[in-house]
Design a protein around this motif. Structure first.
Motif, PDB file in Angstrom:
ATOM      1  N   SER A  88      27.740 -41.198 -21.257  1.00 29.80           N
ATOM      2  CA  SER A  88      26.409 -40.745 -20.862  1.00 29.80           C
ATOM      3  C   SER A  88      25.398 -41.169 -21.912  1.00 29.80           C
ATOM      4  O   SER A  88      25.779 -41.652 -22.993  1.00 29.80           O
ATOM      5  CB  SER A  88      26.391 -39.219 -20.703  1.00 29.80           C
ATOM      6  N   GLY A  89      24.134 -40.990 -21.584  1.00 29.12           N
ATOM      7  CA  GLY A  89      23.088 -41.257 -22.554  1.00 29.12           C
ATOM      8  C   GLY A  89      22.283 -42.519 -22.330  1.00 29.12           C
ATOM      9  O   GLY A  89      21.347 -42.803 -23.084  1.00 29.12           O
ATOM     10  N   GLY A  90      22.642 -43.289 -21.329  1.00 28.44           N
ATOM     11  CA  GLY A  90      21.882 -44.503 -21.061  1.00 28.44           C
ATOM     12  C   GLY A  90      20.495 -44.200 -20.544  1.00 28.44           C
ATOM     13  O   GLY A  90      20.154 -43.054 -20.250  1.00 28.44           O
ATOM     14  N   GLY A  91      19.683 -45.233 -20.441  1.00 25.97           N
ATOM     15  CA  GLY A  91      18.337 -45.053 -19.934  1.00 25.97           C
ATOM     16  C   GLY A  91      17.507 -46.291 -20.133  1.00 25.97           C
ATOM     17  O   GLY A  91      18.030 -47.369 -20.464  1.00 25.97           O
ATOM     18  N   LEU A  92      16.210 -46.115 -19.941  1.00 25.43           N
ATOM     19  CA  LEU A  92      15.251 -47.206 -20.102  1.00 25.43           C
ATOM     20  C   LEU A  92      14.481 -46.987 -21.394  1.00 25.43           C
ATOM     21  O   LEU A  92      13.961 -45.898 -21.649  1.00 25.43           O
ATOM     22  CB  LEU A  92      14.298 -47.221 -18.907  1.00 25.43           C
ATOM     23  N   LEU A 120      18.564 -45.442 -28.574  1.00 21.09           N
ATOM     24  CA  LEU A 120      19.288 -44.582 -27.650  1.00 21.09           C
ATOM     25  C   LEU A 120      20.591 -44.181 -28.311  1.00 21.09           C
ATOM     26  O   LEU A 120      21.119 -44.925 -29.152  1.00 21.09           O
ATOM     27  CB  LEU A 120      19.615 -45.308 -26.341  1.00 21.09           C
ATOM     28  N   ARG A 121      21.122 -43.044 -27.908  1.00 19.59           N
ATOM     29  CA  ARG A 121      22.443 -42.631 -28.362  1.00 19.59           C
ATOM     30  C   ARG A 121      23.326 -42.370 -27.153  1.00 19.59           C
ATOM     31  O   ARG A 121      23.012 -41.507 -26.316  1.00 19.59           O
ATOM     32  CB  ARG A 121      22.400 -41.371 -29.238  1.00 19.59           C
ATOM     33  N   LEU A 122      24.404 -43.113 -27.083  1.00 15.99           N
ATOM     34  CA  LEU A 122      25.379 -42.936 -26.016  1.00 15.99           C
ATOM     35  C   LEU A 122      26.475 -41.995 -26.485  1.00 15.99           C
ATOM     36  O   LEU A 122      26.842 -41.979 -27.666  1.00 15.99           O
ATOM     37  CB  LEU A 122      25.989 -44.272 -25.605  1.00 15.99           C
ATOM     38  N   TYR A 170      30.257 -41.420 -30.313  1.00 16.81           N
ATOM     39  CA  TYR A 170      28.865 -41.757 -30.075  1.00 16.81           C
ATOM     40  C   TYR A 170      28.602 -43.220 -30.427  1.00 16.81           C
ATOM     41  O   TYR A 170      29.291 -43.811 -31.254  1.00 16.81           O
ATOM     42  CB  TYR A 170      27.954 -40.880 -30.939  1.00 16.81           C
ATOM     43  N   LEU A 171      27.596 -43.764 -29.797  1.00 19.21           N
ATOM     44  CA  LEU A 171      27.093 -45.083 -30.174  1.00 19.21           C
ATOM     45  C   LEU A 171      25.592 -44.948 -30.357  1.00 19.21           C
ATOM     46  O   LEU A 171      24.849 -44.823 -29.382  1.00 19.21           O
ATOM     47  CB  LEU A 171      27.418 -46.132 -29.111  1.00 19.21           C
ATOM     48  N   GLN A 172      25.174 -44.926 -31.611  1.00 17.46           N
ATOM     49  CA  GLN A 172      23.754 -44.873 -31.927  1.00 17.46           C
ATOM     50  C   GLN A 172      23.221 -46.298 -31.917  1.00 17.46           C
ATOM     51  O   GLN A 172      23.692 -47.146 -32.683  1.00 17.46           O
ATOM     52  CB  GLN A 172      23.523 -44.236 -33.295  1.00 17.46           C
ATOM     53  N   MET A 173      22.265 -46.556 -31.058  1.00 16.21           N
ATOM     54  CA  MET A 173      21.731 -47.911 -30.899  1.00 16.21           C
ATOM     55  C   MET A 173      20.277 -47.919 -31.334  1.00 16.21           C
ATOM     56  O   MET A 173      19.430 -47.255 -30.715  1.00 16.21           O
ATOM     57  CB  MET A 173      21.856 -48.351 -29.436  1.00 16.21           C
ATOM     58  N   ASN A 174      20.006 -48.645 -32.408  1.00 14.58           N
ATOM     59  CA  ASN A 174      18.650 -48.754 -32.940  1.00 14.58           C
ATOM     60  C   ASN A 174      18.149 -50.180 -32.792  1.00 14.58           C
ATOM     61  O   ASN A 174      18.924 -51.116 -32.607  1.00 14.58           O
ATOM     62  CB  ASN A 174      18.628 -48.342 -34.403  1.00 14.58           C
ATOM     63  N   GLY A 227      36.033 -45.363 -18.875  1.00 18.21           N
ATOM     64  CA  GLY A 227      35.141 -44.438 -18.218  1.00 18.21           C
ATOM     65  C   GLY A 227      34.158 -45.183 -17.335  1.00 18.21           C
ATOM     66  O   GLY A 227      34.049 -46.408 -17.404  1.00 18.21           O
ATOM     67  N   LYS A 228      33.438 -44.445 -16.513  1.00 14.72           N
ATOM     68  CA  LYS A 228      32.374 -45.050 -15.734  1.00 14.72           C
ATOM     69  C   LYS A 228      31.245 -45.419 -16.686  1.00 14.72           C
ATOM     70  O   LYS A 228      31.031 -44.757 -17.686  1.00 14.72           O
ATOM     71  CB  LYS A 228      31.865 -44.079 -14.670  1.00 14.72           C
ATOM     72  N   GLY A 229      30.555 -46.456 -16.369  1.00 15.39           N
ATOM     73  CA  GLY A 229      29.531 -46.946 -17.267  1.00 15.39           C
ATOM     74  C   GLY A 229      28.233 -46.173 -17.213  1.00 15.39           C
ATOM     75  O   GLY A 229      27.974 -45.407 -16.288  1.00 15.39           O
ATOM     76  N   THR A 230      27.408 -46.420 -18.219  1.00 15.08           N
ATOM     77  CA  THR A 230      26.065 -45.873 -18.253  1.00 15.08           C
ATOM     78  C   THR A 230      25.100 -47.037 -18.493  1.00 15.08           C
ATOM     79  O   THR A 230      25.348 -47.888 -19.357  1.00 15.08           O
ATOM     80  CB  THR A 230      25.926 -44.781 -19.331  1.00 15.08           C
ATOM     81  N   GLN A 231      24.045 -47.096 -17.701  1.00 17.85           N
ATOM     82  CA  GLN A 231      23.133 -48.222 -17.751  1.00 17.85           C
ATOM     83  C   GLN A 231      22.147 -48.092 -18.901  1.00 17.85           C
ATOM     84  O   GLN A 231      21.508 -47.046 -19.075  1.00 17.85           O
ATOM     85  CB  GLN A 231      22.353 -48.327 -16.434  1.00 17.85           C
TER      86      GLN A 231
END
Length: 128
Positions: free
Chosen positions: A7-11, A18-20, A80-84, A119-123
């Motif tokens: 979870s945690g995907g988005g635009l 974003l943090r997944l 978690y995957l913190q994406m900066n 797992g199912k993906g998050t966009q």
């Protein structure tokens, strides 16, 4: 039953963060490494990062090194995957999977004998 819930995907705009999250259940969290993978439209799936909770070791692909950080909360069985500093080329569906490992050439992959779950993906969409 092994389950991985991403979870945690988005635009987000380029340069944003974003943090997944990947919540794991159905197996002993410390026994297996969990990794993040992504697949953009028309491209092959790419291994992004791999985390081993047993020893805390991490690995990230060159394409995200210095921008993405993988970590875990063992009490919550969550990685978690913190994406900066996100870039438009980071746009993809992101998946978490176990058991991840890293080939000698640095390729991140998943799936060892008896342990190959996704797992199912998050966009994640990064606008320019």
């Amino acid at each position: 039953e092994v389950q991985l819930q991403a979870s945690g995907g988005g635009l987000v705009q380029a340069g944003g963060s974003l943090r997944l999250s990947c919540a794991a259940s159905g197996f002993t969290f410390d026994d297996y490494a969990i990794g993040w993978f992504r697949q953009a439209p028309g491209k092959e799936r790419e291994g992004v990062s791999c985390f081993s909770s047993s020893d805390g070791s991490t690995y990230s692909a060159d394409s995200v090194k210095g921008r993405f950080t993988i970590s875990s909360d063992n009490a919550k069985n969550t990685v978690y995957l913190q994406m900066n500093r996100l870039k438009p080329e980071d746009t993809a569906v992101y998946f978490c999977a176990t058991d991840c490992f890293v080939f000698e050439d640095g390729t991140v992959a998943a799936g060892t004998d008896g342990m190959d779950y996704w797992g199912k993906g998050t966009q994640v969409t990064v606008s320019s």
